[in-house]
Scaffold this motif. Sequence first.
Motif, mmCIF file in Angstrom:
data_model
loop_
_atom_site.group_PDB
_atom_site.id
_atom_site.type_symbol
_atom_site.label_atom_id
_atom_site.label_comp_id
_atom_site.label_asym_id
_atom_site.label_seq_id
_atom_site.Cartn_x
_atom_site.Cartn_y
_atom_site.Cartn_z
ATOM 1 N N ALA A 83 0.838 -1.198 0.000
ATOM 2 C CA ALA A 83 0.000 0.000 0.000
ATOM 3 C C ALA A 83 0.871 1.245 0.000
ATOM 4 N N SER A 84 0.372 2.287 -0.627
ATOM 5 C CA SER A 84 1.084 3.562 -0.660
ATOM 6 C C SER A 84 0.100 4.708 -0.844
ATOM 7 N N ARG A 117 -4.925 9.949 -2.748
ATOM 8 C CA ARG A 117 -5.249 8.728 -3.493
ATOM 9 C C ARG A 117 -4.344 7.622 -2.996
ATOM 10 N N LEU A 118 -4.929 6.571 -2.477
ATOM 11 C CA LEU A 118 -4.188 5.417 -2.002
ATOM 12 C C LEU A 118 -4.134 4.354 -3.093
ATOM 13 N N TYR A 139 -9.665 -0.839 4.563
ATOM 14 C CA TYR A 139 -10.108 -0.730 5.935
ATOM 15 C C TYR A 139 -9.288 0.371 6.597
ATOM 16 N N ARG A 140 -9.774 0.839 7.718
ATOM 17 C CA ARG A 140 -8.999 1.817 8.466
ATOM 18 C C ARG A 140 -9.143 1.593 9.963
ATOM 19 N N GLN A 141 -8.120 2.021 10.672
ATOM 20 C CA GLN A 141 -8.141 1.897 12.122
ATOM 21 C C GLN A 141 -7.591 3.176 12.729
ATOM 22 N N TYR A 177 -4.706 3.204 7.115
ATOM 23 C CA TYR A 177 -5.532 2.560 6.107
ATOM 24 C C TYR A 177 -4.841 1.288 5.630
ATOM 25 N N TYR A 178 -5.604 0.206 5.630
ATOM 26 C CA TYR A 178 -5.093 -1.095 5.220
ATOM 27 C C TYR A 178 -5.872 -1.591 4.004
#
Length: 120
Positions: A5-6, A18-19, A36-38, A92-93
């Motif tokens: 991820a970046s 933008r991920l 997903y996010r934490q 963010y995952y």
Amino acid sequence: VQLQASGGGLVQAGGSLRLSCAASGSIFSLNVMGWYRQAPGKQRELVASITPGGSTNYADSVKGRFTIDRDNGNNTVYLQMNSLKPDDTAVYYCKAELRRTGSRYRYDYWGQGTLVTVSS
């Protein structure tokens, strides 16, 4: 198999990021991909997901502001985030349900996470 991820970073409220998340390795097939996010002190939550055919699902909190899409040819999923709010601050995952070459089953794989910080 790896998910890289970046695209995270620091942005002011109202801004955009933008991920990207690219899956690589011995992949036979990719099914649903998602973000997903934490946030600190909170449980991980679904932000958005997308099927190979392009059907999408969004958390109510991001509808109308975030857009998920994917490039099936490059095994990549994207998350365009607009009108960002401080409440969007989180790690963010990306996640992909996939079947590895030579395997009969599909499993979930997770990326390493990318930090998004939205300042007010």
